[in-house]
Design an enzyme around this catalytic site. Sequence first.
Site, PDB file in Angstrom:
ATOM      1  N   GLY A 155       6.173  -2.374   9.028  1.00  0.00           N
ATOM      2  CA  GLY A 155       5.094  -2.102   9.983  1.00  0.00           C
ATOM      3  C   GLY A 155       3.706  -2.764   9.604  1.00  0.00           C
ATOM      4  NE  ARG A 156      -0.759   0.206  11.266  1.00  0.00           N
ATOM      5  CZ  ARG A 156      -0.596   1.207  12.284  1.00  0.00           C
ATOM      6  NH1 ARG A 156      -1.598   0.810  13.216  1.00  0.00           N
ATOM      7  NH2 ARG A 156      -0.403   2.408  12.179  1.00  0.00           N
ATOM      8  CB  ILE A 157       1.653  -0.769   4.741  1.00  0.00           C
ATOM      9  CG1 ILE A 157       0.165  -0.161   5.325  1.00  0.00           C
ATOM     10  CG2 ILE A 157       1.557  -1.195   3.281  1.00  0.00           C
ATOM     11  CD1 ILE A 157       0.094   1.278   4.836  1.00  0.00           C
ATOM     12  NE  ARG A 177      11.005   2.742  15.298  1.00  0.00           N
ATOM     13  CZ  ARG A 177      10.198   3.387  14.561  1.00  0.00           C
ATOM     14  NH1 ARG A 177      10.409   4.476  13.944  1.00  0.00           N
ATOM     15  NH2 ARG A 177       8.812   3.295  14.842  1.00  0.00           N
ATOM     16  CB  THR A 178      11.170  -3.837  17.114  1.00  0.00           C
ATOM     17  OG1 THR A 178       9.927  -3.591  16.593  1.00  0.00           O
ATOM     18  CG2 THR A 178      11.500  -2.541  18.112  1.00  0.00           C
ATOM     19  CB  THR A 235       2.873   2.253  -1.772  1.00  0.00           C
ATOM     20  OG1 THR A 235       3.586   1.055  -0.741  1.00  0.00           O
ATOM     21  CG2 THR A 235       2.585   1.484  -3.430  1.00  0.00           C
ATOM     22  CB  SER A 236       5.894   4.663   2.352  1.00  0.00           C
ATOM     23  OG  SER A 236       5.606   5.179   3.287  1.00  0.00           O
ATOM     24  NE  ARG A 237       2.596  10.542   3.760  1.00  0.00           N
ATOM     25  CZ  ARG A 237       1.506   9.866   3.553  1.00  0.00           C
ATOM     26  NH1 ARG A 237       1.432   9.021   2.608  1.00  0.00           N
ATOM     27  NH2 ARG A 237       0.374   9.914   4.106  1.00  0.00           N
ATOM     28  CD  GLU A 266       1.907  12.580  -3.178  1.00  0.00           C
ATOM     29  OE1 GLU A 266       0.628  12.887  -3.126  1.00  0.00           O
ATOM     30  OE2 GLU A 266       2.623  11.813  -3.242  1.00  0.00           O
ATOM     31  CG  HIS A 284      -1.140   9.320  -2.627  1.00  0.00           C
ATOM     32  ND1 HIS A 284      -0.331  10.378  -1.898  1.00  0.00           N
ATOM     33  CD2 HIS A 284      -1.264   8.555  -1.608  1.00  0.00           C
ATOM     34  CE1 HIS A 284      -0.143  10.227  -0.476  1.00  0.00           C
ATOM     35  NE2 HIS A 284      -0.869   8.755  -0.438  1.00  0.00           N
ATOM     36  N   GLY A 286      -3.227   4.355  -3.093  1.00  0.00           N
ATOM     37  CA  GLY A 286      -2.765   3.118  -2.327  1.00  0.00           C
ATOM     38  C   GLY A 286      -4.011   2.689  -1.306  1.00  0.00           C
TER      39      GLY A 286
HETATM   40  C1  DGY Z   1      -2.237   7.247   3.908  1.00  0.00           C
HETATM   41  O1  DGY Z   1      -3.285   7.075   4.501  1.00  0.00           O
HETATM   42  O2  DGY Z   1      -1.295   7.714   4.562  1.00  0.00           O
HETATM   43  C2  DGY Z   1      -2.216   7.294   2.456  1.00  0.00           C
HETATM   44  O3  DGY Z   1      -1.062   7.882   2.083  1.00  0.00           O
HETATM   45  C3  DGY Z   1      -3.553   8.213   1.976  1.00  0.00           C
HETATM   46  O4  DGY Z   1      -4.522   7.203   1.807  1.00  0.00           O
END
Ligand code: DGY
Length: 323
Positions: A155-157, A177-178, A235-237, A266, A284, A286
């Site tokens: 995606g964006r990141i 997905r696409t 770095t996501s979840r 967390e 956390h 990012g």
């Molecule tokens: C978000 O924006 O979802 C990050 O995990 C927190 O900055």
Amino acid sequence: MKPIFFVTKPIPDIGMNMLRAKGDVRISQTSGLPSDQEIAAAAADCCGLLITPADQITKTTLDQLPYLKAISTFSVGFNHIDIAECTRRGIGVGHTPDVLTAATAELAMALILAVARRVVEGDRLIRDRRWHGWAPTDFLGSPVTGKTLGIVGAGRIGGCVAKMAHGFDMPILYTARTAKPELERDFKAQRVELADLLQRADFVSIHAPLTDETRHMIGCPQLQMMRPTAFLINTSRGSLVDEAALVTALKDGIIAGCGLDVYEREPQLTPGLADFPNVVLLPHVGSATLETRGEMAVMAAENLLAAADGKRPPHCINPQIYS
Ligand code: DGY
């Protein structure tokens, strides 16, 4: 009467001042993270909530907030909010996309470089006064330049990580997905199945949103597919990765190491995770640059003020309630 806003953690002043200019701002008095019961009790008469990804907004919480019209999360991710329930109740929910894309992508690159070149291990050696001087065979790491990067969720990141990694001449594989024609054109990225990516990548960087389908998308079978020389970056979840399986994989040398900025529970750490020298752990952060957090504060305040006023927030997760 002025609207009352409940803020679970103060955001940068620029955003707090925007809220104070339009309403009464109540800040959580809980040290640490307020529980959902504490949020419900403290915000019972509020029309707007400004929350962070650490706050869970469940149906039970919403049941106790009869005046709520607006929720603004100081994050791009919104897996901590029951969006369907908010939508059913006509509560507008806003988030903070785009402004944190580059900051989060930078942090993924920082973790890639840190695990590959053993940056934190080296720092610890010096601080512990255990360094006895330069030696040709000390601290050999893995190169990053020219190594294959697997982006899970472009995606964006993820797309921004591809752009940065292209500067390191890294061949890029991605799942999405696409198809992403611009990534394929600009960075020669190749869209593949997850299993293929896991088998071929030297660095696997996760950028997928957390949903019921993606929870534990990296577990024991997926870790087994990775190369023993490969590193996992998240770095996501945290819950995208089965951390118990990750600890086992690290213990058994199934992968070479990992860099994490996010965790399943967390701020708790899964036992064992902090015991490996080839693991880099961040709290956390990012989006944690001064500029980015300032932009997030403005965006989060704009979202809250709009939804509290019955208008569609500029960055709305459930726009259908305004149509
Ligand atoms: C978000 O924006 O979802 C990050 O995990 C927190 O900055």
